[in-house]
Design a protein around this motif. Structure first.
Motif, PDB file in Angstrom:
ATOM      1  N   ASP A  35       8.498  30.663  44.629  1.00 46.96           N
ATOM      2  CA  ASP A  35       7.234  30.042  44.245  1.00 46.96           C
ATOM      3  C   ASP A  35       7.318  29.401  42.864  1.00 46.96           C
ATOM      4  N   GLY A  36       8.451  29.530  42.206  1.00 44.23           N
ATOM      5  CA  GLY A  36       8.641  28.893  40.908  1.00 44.23           C
ATOM      6  C   GLY A  36       7.889  29.561  39.769  1.00 44.23           C
ATOM      7  N   GLN A  37       7.253  30.675  40.055  1.00 46.44           N
ATOM      8  CA  GLN A  37       6.458  31.300  39.003  1.00 46.44           C
ATOM      9  C   GLN A  37       7.270  32.236  38.120  1.00 46.44           C
ATOM     10  N   PHE A  38       8.406  32.636  38.624  1.00 44.64           N
ATOM     11  CA  PHE A  38       9.220  33.598  37.865  1.00 44.64           C
ATOM     12  C   PHE A  38      10.650  33.097  37.739  1.00 44.64           C
ATOM     13  N   VAL A  39      11.290  33.491  36.639  1.00 42.89           N
ATOM     14  CA  VAL A  39      12.711  33.208  36.501  1.00 42.89           C
ATOM     15  C   VAL A  39      13.425  34.547  36.338  1.00 42.89           C
ATOM     16  N   LEU A  40      14.483  34.705  37.132  1.00 43.62           N
ATOM     17  CA  LEU A  40      15.252  35.944  37.070  1.00 43.62           C
ATOM     18  C   LEU A  40      16.574  35.655  36.363  1.00 43.62           C
TER      19      LEU A  40
ATOM     20  N   MET B 271       5.195  32.427  53.758  1.00 42.33           N
ATOM     21  CA  MET B 271       6.159  33.307  53.105  1.00 42.33           C
ATOM     22  C   MET B 271       5.426  34.268  52.173  1.00 42.33           C
ATOM     23  N   PRO B 272       5.758  35.549  52.217  1.00 46.58           N
ATOM     24  CA  PRO B 272       5.093  36.493  51.307  1.00 46.58           C
ATOM     25  C   PRO B 272       5.416  36.134  49.859  1.00 46.58           C
ATOM     26  N   ALA B 273       4.516  36.501  48.977  1.00 48.26           N
ATOM     27  CA  ALA B 273       4.711  36.156  47.572  1.00 48.26           C
ATOM     28  C   ALA B 273       5.786  37.040  46.942  1.00 48.26           C
ATOM     29  N   PHE B 274       6.311  36.509  45.866  1.00 49.85           N
ATOM     30  CA  PHE B 274       7.282  37.267  45.084  1.00 49.85           C
ATOM     31  C   PHE B 274       6.513  38.223  44.187  1.00 49.85           C
ATOM     32  N   GLN B 275       6.720  39.509  44.390  1.00 49.48           N
ATOM     33  CA  GLN B 275       5.914  40.494  43.659  1.00 49.48           C
ATOM     34  C   GLN B 275       6.811  41.422  42.836  1.00 49.48           C
ATOM     35  N   PRO B 276       7.039  41.034  41.601  1.00 49.58           N
ATOM     36  CA  PRO B 276       7.984  41.812  40.792  1.00 49.58           C
ATOM     37  C   PRO B 276       7.368  43.056  40.155  1.00 49.58           C
ATOM     38  N   ASN B 277       6.085  43.306  40.399  1.00 50.65           N
ATOM     39  CA  ASN B 277       5.433  44.393  39.679  1.00 50.65           C
ATOM     40  C   ASN B 277       5.912  45.764  40.150  1.00 50.65           C
TER      41      ASN B 277
ATOM     42  N   VAL C 267      26.271  29.130  31.205  1.00 55.57           N
ATOM     43  CA  VAL C 267      27.095  29.555  32.335  1.00 55.57           C
ATOM     44  C   VAL C 267      26.311  29.601  33.638  1.00 55.57           C
ATOM     45  N   ALA C 268      25.014  29.372  33.544  1.00 47.81           N
ATOM     46  CA  ALA C 268      24.202  29.406  34.759  1.00 47.81           C
ATOM     47  C   ALA C 268      23.056  28.416  34.608  1.00 47.81           C
ATOM     48  N   ALA C 269      22.647  27.799  35.727  1.00 49.76           N
ATOM     49  CA  ALA C 269      21.562  26.825  35.674  1.00 49.76           C
ATOM     50  C   ALA C 269      20.836  26.807  37.012  1.00 49.76           C
ATOM     51  N   ASP C 270      19.552  26.525  36.974  1.00 49.51           N
ATOM     52  CA  ASP C 270      18.784  26.409  38.222  1.00 49.51           C
ATOM     53  C   ASP C 270      17.584  25.503  37.975  1.00 49.51           C
ATOM     54  N   PHE C 271      17.302  24.633  38.951  1.00 58.08           N
ATOM     55  CA  PHE C 271      16.079  23.842  38.890  1.00 58.08           C
ATOM     56  C   PHE C 271      14.959  24.647  39.541  1.00 58.08           C
ATOM     57  N   SER C 272      13.743  24.517  39.000  1.00 56.28           N
ATOM     58  CA  SER C 272      12.596  25.157  39.648  1.00 56.28           C
ATOM     59  C   SER C 272      12.368  24.471  40.991  1.00 56.28           C
ATOM     60  N   PRO C 273      11.692  25.131  41.948  1.00 60.69           N
ATOM     61  CA  PRO C 273      11.514  24.539  43.274  1.00 60.69           C
ATOM     62  C   PRO C 273      10.828  23.175  43.222  1.00 60.69           C
ATOM     63  N   ASP C 274       9.954  22.949  42.232  1.00 63.04           N
ATOM     64  CA  ASP C 274       9.332  21.622  42.131  1.00 63.04           C
ATOM     65  C   ASP C 274      10.138  20.666  41.264  1.00 63.04           C
ATOM     66  N   ASP C 275      11.312  21.080  40.843  1.00 58.36           N
ATOM     67  CA  ASP C 275      12.249  20.272  40.039  1.00 58.36           C
ATOM     68  C   ASP C 275      11.776  19.958  38.631  1.00 58.36           C
ATOM     69  N   ASN C 276      10.618  20.459  38.233  1.00 59.66           N
ATOM     70  CA  ASN C 276      10.105  20.089  36.912  1.00 59.66           C
ATOM     71  C   ASN C 276      10.788  20.831  35.770  1.00 59.66           C
ATOM     72  N   ILE C 277      11.259  22.017  36.071  1.00 63.04           N
ATOM     73  CA  ILE C 277      11.846  22.825  35.006  1.00 63.04           C
ATOM     74  C   ILE C 277      13.297  23.137  35.335  1.00 63.04           C
TER      75      ILE C 277
ATOM     76  N   ARG D 207      16.421  40.668  34.411  1.00 62.96           N
ATOM     77  CA  ARG D 207      15.119  40.528  33.779  1.00 62.96           C
ATOM     78  C   ARG D 207      14.318  39.469  34.528  1.00 62.96           C
ATOM     79  N   ILE D 208      13.057  39.787  34.777  1.00 55.89           N
ATOM     80  CA  ILE D 208      12.195  38.865  35.505  1.00 55.89           C
ATOM     81  C   ILE D 208      11.085  38.436  34.555  1.00 55.89           C
ATOM     82  N   CYS D 209      11.021  37.145  34.289  1.00 58.44           N
ATOM     83  CA  CYS D 209      10.040  36.641  33.328  1.00 58.44           C
ATOM     84  C   CYS D 209       9.100  35.666  34.008  1.00 58.44           C
ATOM     85  N   ARG D 210       7.840  35.672  33.546  1.00 59.39           N
ATOM     86  CA  ARG D 210       6.861  34.722  34.065  1.00 59.39           C
ATOM     87  C   ARG D 210       7.104  33.387  33.385  1.00 59.39           C
ATOM     88  N   VAL D 211       7.191  32.334  34.182  1.00 49.14           N
ATOM     89  CA  VAL D 211       7.511  31.019  33.644  1.00 49.14           C
ATOM     90  C   VAL D 211       6.373  30.509  32.763  1.00 49.14           C
TER      91      VAL D 211
END
Lengths: 386, 421, 542
Positions: A320-325, A1-7, A267-277, A334-338
């Motif tokens: 990839d769990g590296q960013f939270v939108l 899968m191509p990477a998520f590239q928010p730049n 009002v919103a919630a999401d687990f990271s793909p590895d469930d850690n966050i 807003r896209i932030c680096r975890v």
């Protein structure tokens, strides 16, 4: 899968969806199809163009059945199955590849028409024919909840579904059999404002709130992690944050202490793909709504990121769990680096007077190529990344 | 505050001044206009009024004037009531079952669009002016429906708004304020031996008398009246302690502070109080109007419905007018905060009980709720109707100097359709 | 508002001519003349002047916010000189408590009991600064400008706290500033064009545009106080989307340029092309100055000598402080829709104040020396704030005045001093200050009129007052009880200490018999003190 590239981000198109507020959006299978629902209960599927365009395509399908606002949409990664929750108390399951049942004429640009009619002084613009859209009905209707259903999520393995209503009831479902696995109720009088399942569907996060704010007799907000198979509580996150607060203390001081952390409800919630966050968004109208990143095992706050003036409306991790939108009441995604909380990109521009229009929801396409926002001004905005 | 005894006997103020009362610590006494005695009077002749005040401005679209399917309609759906053909908001299932008692006015058309102006207007019937201090509805009711010899104040507000008070009617009709839990103000309990208290009271009365001889100023008079009120209250405190009754009625009124306040209001009416105002706040939903009303209305409407039924069961509904209103309505248009702003061109109020012909909707708005279509009701008409319903002549005049001021503004018309003939 | 400038200047010059031709007439005489002619016109017969005791207590409370002591009372009553009232006024104007009390009054105007934001809950720095302004007699336009320019921090300088409370709330700041400093009521124009006044929504947002760029930044701490600084961005606009009733999603909003209330737009230098605005101002660091300060331009416009509202607003507010109601009432509504028979006099006082360079001590001295201020509080008029100023006004004591006056009357601080005990910090000890604020903090009906309530009496009857009636040596109670004077003398002292006057013969007789009725003298004395502390005569300034 191509990477998520928010730049690098460019606007692909704005899908016209005027009328009631667009409230939720979900990509179907790729970055080429998406579904979006609004506050009237209308739910459509669009095929997206390849290239940037100013002439947005009309929807290709009209998913009929809901009679009141759609609150959340979730789709399987292959885009075949779509789930919608609604203020009409139902949760509907859609097979997006099922044969259509007919077609109907819809007008999704009424506001533009009215403006044009006024500007050109041609009232007939308003009554021009709309577009023909193929219709379909739901594959299944979960008609169990007795109040608004505001919380919905699908487990990462796509086997389980969680739904929560304003009577405080949460239900975990087996998607294949459409049978209940567990159900439990929260604090009396509370509403379930968001829910999330881990990738294996074994653990659930549920947030509660109620805006019965008069005279301080609102019940306390809740944020807990449960065993999704049994409904047994595993962790009380607010207890971790505020160990000294008593269970039923609804004094003003109590409300303000919690208010800083939960604002007017998660009002919103999401687990990271590895469930850690676990990411939760501070909603309701609040000063600056933040997204809290919590350690999903201990409930401890890792950091608070993002920040939407007046409140958050939706939260989602990249694959990839590296960013939270996050989407919010400041007309922005807003896209932030975890890893360090730095805001990498902001999509959208503030619109309005003292108070801004909302982006009501956000979704990232399964192929990580596109981001979409439900814009209450009557459109679904789609950006292409990379 | 714990109960000391069940008061059954009426002790007049005169008796009190003669010192025919025991002590708190001694376990005896301090009486407050006995329950049964008063209740009987109440049933037979005297009228009362309870005002349910929706502070901030409750939305007509989320209560009594639904516009399903219209862009202004919002997220809630209408439900049937127990009166054929009348539908109200799904957030009010209990009230829907009491619709036969209610007269809903869907055609309110008033003049003050902001809170302070609206709160004044809908408490007095008049727009605020610099030179005349208009009395609130509670003060008027206290004056005309109150009982001279009562120990209880005749104008009681439980967690409500409005600060016009007695206005030109004077300190005797000032409101007595209870907090959001219906508690008496702090320091309500005297620790003094009554004999000692009486001793210092007599000296204080003398000093006040001397001062009043030279100073005719109203503030000093108000100060002294309030002092007298406090002394009377000492005898009436038991009536405010509703803990026992609350246990019995909690489920009925709903486990909310508003519910508790409504129960207290019923109890006060039953004890002979002329007017009780019960407030609920936070209706000013410029943002999140729908979740706001979804949080506020259910506890309110459950308590309101319970109050109507409870009054009826006790035979008090026919003598007690129950008014429901806020100071303003809310905009048809839904703003970008999911809220509704202030609106007074067309909005709703409701009446029940004494003098009211229930089971009806009066007036109507257009399809989007933007303007009144039929039978507009101004603030003056509304107040004239209320006063007529409890037997007060709305045209009666009070004098401010040489200027006559009618109880309801000049030119107001009573809406006879709302009244039982 | 758009006043045609030429017309306005014309009016002003006529007025200036009028004032300067009568330059040798003291303002106090101008006031008395004007008020007298109104009385004649209204056919009113005011009472005579207040007696010495009444004047003494009134002017103490009005100027320094506390009653006179027993000794001060005796000294003044025994003083036989003719100009003793004028000298007393001068002495009190020079008293260090003058600034303390005036700062209490203005703090309430600027912050209310509940300030607009939590940051301003503790504002000792601001209060210290404000006390200083009054005691140094800094001209009002200067300190008002300092408040609005908000330079320095809230602890070492103090003044910025006023704007700190309105951080990120330019709408609330606009309402408060125009009302407080200009006597202009713009609040209705926030949501819709004003229904009765000429203010438009764009007037409101034109003013708000001056304030939209302000941020509060904390730059450190000193003890418990946080140092806040008012920072200003160099860009950022107020966005306007039309009337509140027409709000809906999708409105673009248009930026409103800063515009003064007289209709003139602010001329701003353009920002350099490559200018990059900092996203936010990090705390702990002094924020940079903006390229161009809109806020300072607003401060200068408001406090300019020729501002059509500024001098009138302060002259009227202070008039109201001493006479109950403003020459135009309410004091902060100078709208054309709020006409007053005294608007001519207000213009004269405002012009005189401007001529004296906003010297507030001078102005207050003139007011206190008028015969109007020194009228008796008697006669048939029942209004607390007589419409034609035909009797002294009656005002409730503030929570601050009550507590400090009670303590002075009972000798509470004396007792501690004598015992070598240190009092707690601050001014408000002896009883729970929170209760004082709750029961006496805002005793009005929302439009500034006193509204009696039961709850303050519950506190007076059953609350903490007994804590103040100290029985130890050095206090009033002890002095009276241990005195060997006859009881009639002791009752005199009781009255002079608490009500600052001699008792009437009837009062003397009643109190003597009360105090000597049985052998429970010690209880009865406490009762007598309680009665005098809680009676209407003590509760009000009259």
């Amino acid at each position: 899968m191509p990477a998520f590239q928010p730049n690098k981000v460019q606007l692909l198109c704005d899908l016209t969806f005027e009328g009631a507020w667009p409230t939720t959006v979900a990509f179907l299978g790729s970055s080429r199809r998406l579904a979006a629902g609004n506050r009237d209960g209308q739910l459509f599927i669009w095929e997206l163009p390849d290239k940037q365009t100013k002439e947005p395509p009309p929807p290709v399908r009209f998913l009929q059945g809901h009679t009141n606002g759609i609150t959340r949409l979730r789709a399987t990664r292959d885009g075949k199955t779509l789930v919608s929750s609604s203020l009409d108390r139902s949760v509907r399951l859609w097979d997006t590849t099922a044969p259509t049942t007919g077609s109907t004429e819809v007008v999704l640009d009424m506001k533009t028409r009215e403006q044009e009619a006024r500007r050109q002084r041609k009232p007939e613009i308003v009554t021009k024919p709309g577009v023909k859209v193929a219709t379909q009905t739901a594959a299944h209707v979960f008609q169990v909840h007795q109040n608004w259903v505001q919380a919905l999520d699908l487990s990462g393995d796509e086997k389980r579904l969680i739904t929560g209503d304003d009577n405080g009831m949460t239900i975990v479902w087996d998607l294949a059999s459409r049978k209940e696995i567990a159900r439990w109720t929260g604090y009396p009088g509370n509403w379930i404002t968001s829910a999330a399942l881990t990738s294996d569907g074994q653990t659930a996060f549920v947030a509660e709130f109620c805006s019965r704010r008069g005279d301080f007799d609102r019940p306390p907000a809740q944020a807990r992690i449960y065993d999704a198979s049994t409904g047994k509580e595993k962790l009380d996150i607010l207890k971790v944050q505020f160990p000294n607060v008593k269970k039923r203390d609804n004094s003003y001081g109590y409300a303000t202490t919690w208010g800083k952390f939960v604002a007017r409800g998660f009002v919103a919630a999401d687990f990271s793909p590895d469930d850690n966050i676990l990411a939760v968004g501070q909603g309701g109208e609040t000063g600056t709504g933040k997204v809290h990143l919590l350690d999903s095992r201990t409930g401890k706050l890792i950091r608070s990121v993002s920040g939407h003036q007046y409140g958050v409306t939706d939260v989602q991790f990249s694959a990839d769990g590296q960013f939270v939108l996050s989407a919010g009441r400041d007309t922005s995604i807003r896209i932030c680096r975890v890893s360090d909380g730095k805001e990498i990109a902001k999509l959208g521009k503030e619109r309005g007077g003292q108070f801004k229009d909302w982006f009501h929801a956000v979704d990232v396409s399964p192929d990580q190529q596109c981001v979409a926002a439900a814009d209450i001004a009557g459109q679904v905005r789609v950006w292409r990344l990379g | 505050m714990k109960k000391f005894c069940t008061p059954i006997e009426h002790v007049s103020r005169r008796a009190f001044l003669k010192g025919t009362f025991g002590t708190v610590t001694g376990g005896l006494l301090m009486n407050w206009g006995g329950l049964w005695h008063a209740a009987e009077n109440v049933k037979n002749e005297r009228k009362h009024c309870i005002l349910l005040w929706m502070n901030g401005g409750v939305s007509q679209f989320e209560t009594f004037d639904m516009k399903p399917g219209r862009p202004t309609g919002g997220l809630f759906r209408p439900i049937q009531t127990n009166v054929t053909g009348i539908q109200i908001c799904e957030l009010m299932p209990n009230i829907a079952r009491q619709m036969d008692k209610l007269a809903v006015i869907r055609s309110m058309h008033t003049s003050q669009i902001d809170h302070p102006g609206g709160i004044h207007l809908m408490h007095t019937g008049y727009a605020a002016t610099a030179n005349i201090r208009y009395p609130e509805i509670g003060a008027i009711m206290a004056k005309y429906l109150g009982k001279e010899e009562s120990d209880l104040p005749d104008f009681i507000k439980i967690s409500s708004q409005g600060n016009s008070g007695a206005g030109y009617l004077g300190p005797k009709y000032q409101p007595f304020n209870l907090d959001h839990s219906g508690n008496l103000p702090p320091f309500s309990l005297s620790r003094l031996d009554p004999q000692d208290e009486l001793r210092r009271h007599e000296l204080r009365q003398f000093v006040e008398g001397e001062f009043a001889k030279k100073h005719k100023v109203e503030t000093a008079r108000m100060h002294q009246e309030a002092y007298e009120g406090v002394r009377r209250l000492q005898r009436a405190k038991a009536v405010f302690d509703i803990e026992d009754e609350w246990e019995k009625y909690r489920d009925r009124y709903g486990d909310s502070k508003f519910g508790k306040r409504c129960l207290l209001a019923r109890r006060l009416i039953e004890s002979g109080v002329a007017f009780v105002e019960v407030g609920q706040s936070s209706y000013d939903t410029h943002a999140d109007n729908f979740t706001g009303h979804k949080g506020l209305l259910p506890p309110m409407e459950q308590a309101w419905a319970a109050l109507l039924v409870d009054l009826e069961e006790r035979g008090l509904l026919q003598s007690t007018l129950v008014v429901w209103m806020g100071e303003i309505g809310r905009t048809p248009r839904i703003n970008n905060r999911s809220g509704r702003d202030h609106y007074v061109r067309a909005w709703s109020t409701a009446l029940a009980g004494a003098g009211i012909k229930g089971g009806q909707v009066y007036g109507a708005t257009d399809k989007d709720g933007i303007d009144v279509k039929d039978n507009p009701v101004t603030e003056g008409d509304f107040f004239a109707t209320i006063y007529k319903a409890v037997g007060i002549n709305p045209k009666k005049e009070h004098y401010q100097g040489i200027r006559p001021i009618p109880i309801a503004p000049f030119g107001s018309k009573v809406v006879d359709e709302l009244l039982r003939s | 508002m758009r006043i045609p400038t030429c017309l306005f200047t014309a009016v002003l010059s006529v007025l200036f001519a009028a004032v300067s031709s009568g330059a040798d007439v003291a303002l106090r005489d101008v006031i008395d003349q004007e008020i007298r002619s109104v009385w004649q016109h209204e056919e009113l017969t005011p009472p005579g002047p207040a007696d010495d005791a009444a004047f003494l207590r009134r002017v103490y409370l009005d100027l320094i916010g506390i009653i006179p002591s027993y000794e001060e009372t005796l000294a003044f009553l025994n003083d036989q000189t003719k100009d003793k009232r004028a000298r007393l006024i001068d002495r009190l104007l020079a008293h260090p408590r003058f600034g303390v009390h005036q700062a209490d009054v203005w703090d309430l105007v600027l912050f209310g009991r509940i300030p607009a934001s939590n940051e301003a809950r503790t504002r000792d720095g601001f209060k210290r600064w404000l006390v200083q302004q009054f005691n140094d007699n800094v001209p009002y336009d200067q300190w008002a400008r300092a408040i609005l320019k908000a330079e320095g921090n809230t602890v070492d300088q103090g003044a910025p706290m006023y704007l700190v409370q309105y951080e990120r709330n330019p709408e609330a700041a606009t309402i408060a500033i125009t009302q407080t400093f200009l006597g202009v009521q713009l609040q209705c124009a926030q949501c819709h064009d004003h229904p009765f006044d000429h203010w438009k929504q764009t007037d409101f947002y034109g003013m708000a545009a001056f304030l939209v760029r302000l941020r509060a930044v904390s730059v450190g701490k000193k003890g418990r106080e946080t140092k806040w600084v008012v920072a200003e961005h160099s860009s950022g606009e107020i966005m306007f989307t039309g009337p509140a009733a027409d709000q809906e999603p999708g409105k673009k909003g248009k930026p409103i340029p800063p515009r003064f209330l007289d209709g003139s737009e602010l001329v701003e230098p353009p920002l350099p092309k490559d200018f990059k605005e900092p996203r936010n101002f990090p705390s702990g660091k002094m924020p940079p100055k903006p390229r161009f300060s809109r806020k300072n331009k607003l401060a200068e416009w408001i406090t300019a000598r020729d501002n059509p509202y500024f001098a009138k607003a302060v002259a009227n507010r202070i008039w109201g402080q001493f006479f109950g109601r403003g020459l135009v009432h309410p004091v902060d509504n100078l709208s054309q829709n709020n006409p007053s028979p005294f608007s001519g006099l207000l213009q004269k006082t405002a012009d005189a104040l401007r001529k004296h360079n906003f010297d507030l001590k001078w102005y207050i001295r003139e007011l206190c020396n008028t015969q109007t201020y020194q009228l008796a509080c008697a006669g048939p008029v029942t209004e607390a704030k007589p419409r034609w100023f035909e009797r002294a006004r009656v005002r409730p004591l503030s929570a601050e005045e009550l507590l400090e006056s009670w303590r002075l009357a009972t000798g509470y601080d004396n007792v501690a001093r004598r015992a070598g005990k240190k009092q707690p910090d601050g001014r408000f000890y002896g009883v729970t200050w929170g209760y004082m604020l709750r029961f006496f903090g805002q005793p009005d009906n929302g439009v500034g009129d006193f509204q009696g309530g039961l709850s303050e009496h519950l506190y007076l009857n059953n609350g903490e007052l007994s804590q103040l009636i100290t029985r130890e040596s050095g206090g009033l109670y002890d002095a009276i009880l241990k005195s060997t004077d006859p009881w009639s003398k002791r009752v005199e002292r009781l009255f002079l200490s608490i009500l600052n006057r001699y008792p009437t013969p009837a009062e003397q007789k009643k109190f003597v018999s009360f105090l000597t009725a049985d052998d429970r003298q010690s209880d009865r004395l406490a009762d007598a003190i309680w009665v005098l502390m809680t009676c209407s005569e003590f509760r009000f300034n009259h």
